[in-house]
Design a protein around this motif. Sequence first.
Motif, PDB file in Angstrom:
ATOM      1  N   VAL A 199     -35.788   4.508 -15.059  1.00 29.95           N
ATOM      2  CA  VAL A 199     -37.237   4.377 -15.874  1.00 29.95           C
ATOM      3  C   VAL A 199     -37.788   3.139 -14.832  1.00 29.95           C
ATOM      4  CG1 VAL A 199     -38.478   3.580 -17.747  1.00 29.95           C
ATOM      5  CG2 VAL A 199     -36.751   5.612 -18.330  1.00 29.95           C
ATOM      6  N   ALA A 200     -37.201   2.061 -15.431  1.00 32.69           N
ATOM      7  CA  ALA A 200     -37.712   0.871 -14.630  1.00 32.69           C
ATOM      8  C   ALA A 200     -37.667   0.914 -13.091  1.00 32.69           C
ATOM      9  CB  ALA A 200     -36.267  -0.578 -15.012  1.00 32.69           C
ATOM     10  N   GLY A 201     -36.869   1.661 -12.665  1.00 33.23           N
ATOM     11  CA  GLY A 201     -37.048   2.253 -11.222  1.00 33.23           C
ATOM     12  C   GLY A 201     -38.056   3.032 -10.788  1.00 33.23           C
ATOM     13  N   GLU A 202     -39.011   3.770 -11.830  1.00 31.03           N
ATOM     14  CA  GLU A 202     -40.023   4.566 -11.242  1.00 31.03           C
ATOM     15  C   GLU A 202     -41.332   4.155 -10.973  1.00 31.03           C
ATOM     16  OE1 GLU A 202     -40.330   8.186 -11.784  1.00 31.03           O
ATOM     17  OE2 GLU A 202     -38.268   8.005 -11.267  1.00 31.03           O
ATOM     18  N   PRO A 203     -42.083   4.668 -10.212  1.00 29.96           N
ATOM     19  CA  PRO A 203     -43.370   3.397  -9.652  1.00 29.96           C
ATOM     20  C   PRO A 203     -44.286   3.859 -10.728  1.00 29.96           C
ATOM     21  CG  PRO A 203     -43.437   6.025  -8.564  1.00 29.96           C
ATOM     22  CD  PRO A 203     -41.435   5.771  -9.333  1.00 29.96           C
ATOM     23  N   ARG A 204     -45.113   3.193 -10.445  1.00 32.75           N
ATOM     24  CA  ARG A 204     -46.108   2.536 -11.146  1.00 32.75           C
ATOM     25  C   ARG A 204     -47.528   3.611 -11.486  1.00 32.75           C
ATOM     26  NH1 ARG A 204     -45.700  -2.201 -14.452  1.00 32.75           N
ATOM     27  NH2 ARG A 204     -44.145  -3.178 -13.831  1.00 32.75           N
ATOM     28  N   GLU A 205     -48.047   3.920 -13.026  1.00 32.20           N
ATOM     29  CA  GLU A 205     -48.911   5.033 -12.848  1.00 32.20           C
ATOM     30  C   GLU A 205     -50.062   4.223 -13.467  1.00 32.20           C
ATOM     31  OE1 GLU A 205     -47.954   8.945 -11.975  1.00 32.20           O
ATOM     32  OE2 GLU A 205     -47.170   8.989 -14.043  1.00 32.20           O
ATOM     33  N   GLY A 206     -50.910   5.369 -13.483  1.00 33.06           N
ATOM     34  CA  GLY A 206     -52.366   5.207 -13.969  1.00 33.06           C
ATOM     35  C   GLY A 206     -53.129   3.337 -14.747  1.00 33.06           C
ATOM     36  N   ALA A 207     -52.647   2.938 -15.869  1.00 28.22           N
ATOM     37  CA  ALA A 207     -53.330   2.001 -15.729  1.00 28.22           C
ATOM     38  C   ALA A 207     -52.068   0.994 -15.809  1.00 28.22           C
ATOM     39  CB  ALA A 207     -53.869   1.461 -17.444  1.00 28.22           C
ATOM     40  N   SER A 208     -50.660   1.183 -15.766  1.00 29.70           N
ATOM     41  CA  SER A 208     -49.822  -0.332 -15.560  1.00 29.70           C
ATOM     42  C   SER A 208     -49.918  -0.437 -13.924  1.00 29.70           C
ATOM     43  CB  SER A 208     -48.349   0.696 -16.139  1.00 29.70           C
ATOM     44  OG  SER A 208     -48.056   1.748 -15.283  1.00 29.70           O
ATOM     45  N   VAL A 209     -50.230   0.203 -12.810  1.00 28.71           N
ATOM     46  CA  VAL A 209     -50.848  -0.324 -11.356  1.00 28.71           C
ATOM     47  C   VAL A 209     -51.321  -1.686 -11.852  1.00 28.71           C
ATOM     48  CG1 VAL A 209     -50.011   1.263 -10.993  1.00 28.71           C
ATOM     49  CG2 VAL A 209     -52.796   0.890 -10.774  1.00 28.71           C
ATOM     50  N   VAL A 210     -53.157  -1.599 -12.874  1.00 29.80           N
ATOM     51  CA  VAL A 210     -53.910  -2.764 -12.699  1.00 29.80           C
ATOM     52  C   VAL A 210     -53.512  -4.170 -12.655  1.00 29.80           C
ATOM     53  CG1 VAL A 210     -56.420  -2.907 -13.750  1.00 29.80           C
ATOM     54  CG2 VAL A 210     -56.084  -0.596 -13.542  1.00 29.80           C
ATOM     55  N   PRO A 211     -52.918  -3.790 -13.492  1.00 26.61           N
ATOM     56  CA  PRO A 211     -52.808  -5.814 -13.707  1.00 26.61           C
ATOM     57  C   PRO A 211     -52.145  -6.103 -12.249  1.00 26.61           C
ATOM     58  CG  PRO A 211     -52.329  -5.056 -15.635  1.00 26.61           C
ATOM     59  CD  PRO A 211     -52.914  -3.807 -14.321  1.00 26.61           C
ATOM     60  N   HIS A 212     -51.028  -5.323 -11.888  1.00 27.96           N
ATOM     61  CA  HIS A 212     -50.570  -5.581 -10.476  1.00 27.96           C
ATOM     62  C   HIS A 212     -51.184  -5.791  -9.234  1.00 27.96           C
ATOM     63  CE1 HIS A 212     -47.062  -5.843 -12.911  1.00 27.96           C
ATOM     64  NE2 HIS A 212     -47.247  -4.527 -13.702  1.00 27.96           N
ATOM     65  N   LEU A 213     -52.478  -4.745  -9.286  1.00 22.00           N
ATOM     66  CA  LEU A 213     -53.235  -4.578  -8.239  1.00 22.00           C
ATOM     67  C   LEU A 213     -54.704  -5.706  -8.283  1.00 22.00           C
ATOM     68  CD1 LEU A 213     -54.738  -1.077  -8.180  1.00 22.00           C
ATOM     69  CD2 LEU A 213     -53.332  -1.983  -6.088  1.00 22.00           C
ATOM     70  N   ARG A 214     -54.621  -6.015  -9.361  1.00 18.72           N
ATOM     71  CA  ARG A 214     -55.705  -7.627  -9.466  1.00 18.72           C
ATOM     72  C   ARG A 214     -54.978  -8.360  -9.431  1.00 18.72           C
ATOM     73  NH1 ARG A 214     -60.183  -7.378 -11.658  1.00 18.72           N
ATOM     74  NH2 ARG A 214     -59.620  -8.863 -13.586  1.00 18.72           N
ATOM     75  N   ALA A 215     -53.683  -8.700  -9.574  1.00 13.01           N
ATOM     76  CA  ALA A 215     -53.460  -9.966  -9.342  1.00 13.01           C
ATOM     77  C   ALA A 215     -53.041 -10.367  -7.738  1.00 13.01           C
ATOM     78  CB  ALA A 215     -52.403  -9.776 -10.021  1.00 13.01           C
ATOM     79  N   ARG A 216     -52.336  -8.778  -6.951  1.00 13.02           N
ATOM     80  CA  ARG A 216     -52.105  -8.935  -6.153  1.00 13.02           C
ATOM     81  C   ARG A 216     -53.391  -9.084  -4.685  1.00 13.02           C
ATOM     82  NH1 ARG A 216     -51.537  -4.789  -2.004  1.00 13.02           N
ATOM     83  NH2 ARG A 216     -52.133  -3.145  -3.636  1.00 13.02           N
ATOM     84  N   LEU A 217     -54.437  -8.822  -4.914  1.00 13.65           N
ATOM     85  CA  LEU A 217     -56.037  -9.178  -4.678  1.00 13.65           C
ATOM     86  C   LEU A 217     -56.598  -9.687  -4.853  1.00 13.65           C
ATOM     87  CD1 LEU A 217     -56.486  -4.951  -4.308  1.00 13.65           C
ATOM     88  CD2 LEU A 217     -55.501  -6.116  -2.717  1.00 13.65           C
ATOM     89  N   HIS A 218     -56.219 -11.007  -5.740  1.00 13.77           N
ATOM     90  CA  HIS A 218     -56.675 -11.577  -6.693  1.00 13.77           C
ATOM     91  C   HIS A 218     -58.212 -12.217  -6.762  1.00 13.77           C
ATOM     92  CE1 HIS A 218     -53.612 -13.914  -4.823  1.00 13.77           C
ATOM     93  NE2 HIS A 218     -53.477 -13.156  -3.695  1.00 13.77           N
ATOM     94  N   LEU A 219     -57.703 -10.589  -7.684  1.00 16.21           N
ATOM     95  CA  LEU A 219     -59.452 -10.167  -8.339  1.00 16.21           C
ATOM     96  C   LEU A 219     -59.032 -11.450 -10.192  1.00 16.21           C
ATOM     97  CD1 LEU A 219     -59.459  -6.138  -7.058  1.00 16.21           C
ATOM     98  CD2 LEU A 219     -60.470  -8.566  -6.294  1.00 16.21           C
ATOM     99  N   HIS A 220     -60.175 -11.389 -10.207  1.00 18.02           N
ATOM    100  CA  HIS A 220     -60.729 -11.972 -12.215  1.00 18.02           C
ATOM    101  C   HIS A 220     -61.527 -12.320 -12.682  1.00 18.02           C
ATOM    102  CE1 HIS A 220     -57.098 -14.401 -10.527  1.00 18.02           C
ATOM    103  NE2 HIS A 220     -57.957 -14.754  -9.725  1.00 18.02           N
ATOM    104  N   GLY A 221     -62.435 -10.812 -11.956  1.00 13.51           N
ATOM    105  CA  GLY A 221     -63.816 -10.046 -12.200  1.00 13.51           C
ATOM    106  C   GLY A 221     -63.579  -9.614 -13.955  1.00 13.51           C
ATOM    107  N   ALA A 222     -64.656  -9.229 -13.967  1.00 15.89           N
ATOM    108  CA  ALA A 222     -64.618  -7.026 -15.254  1.00 15.89           C
ATOM    109  C   ALA A 222     -64.428  -6.789 -14.712  1.00 15.89           C
ATOM    110  CB  ALA A 222     -66.225  -7.345 -15.798  1.00 15.89           C
TER     111      ALA A 222
END
Length: 135
Positions: free
Chosen positions: A11-34
């Motif tokens: 399960v830990a090795g499964e790719p993320r999907e849905g809302a679980s990807v959003v915090p990681h994407l935002r951190a990687r892209l340096h996004l902090h807005g709404a």
Amino acid sequence: SVSAVRQTAHVAGEPREGASVVPHLRARLHLHGALLATGIYDSETSLYLPEHTRLFKAIPADLGQLDTIIVGQPRCRTSIAPSIRALVAANLAAGTLREVHTDRLLHVYVATGPLRQPTAAEIAAQPHLPLSDHC
């Protein structure tokens, strides 16, 4: 047990999907807005988004505060606001919004320039999506 450890590792090795990807994407892209979100369950956003995240479920008057838009894939009894779909379509066409992720549960877009509100005609042109679809 060994079986439980194997299952946890799987399960830990499964790719993320849905809302679980959003915090990681935002951190990687340096996004902090709404964020603006439609078509995803509240339990998904409350579970995966940090507490301090500014989350809108309707288009705010000031689009300048948005840097991320999440649009869920059609699912049973989940409304996908035509106004937000029109906002996405208009700004993708204008080049001020870019899709950065898609999976079976959602699409994630980031602002690349000043966003503009959709017109009444653009909103009216969005297809009607009944809540009973995909049940």
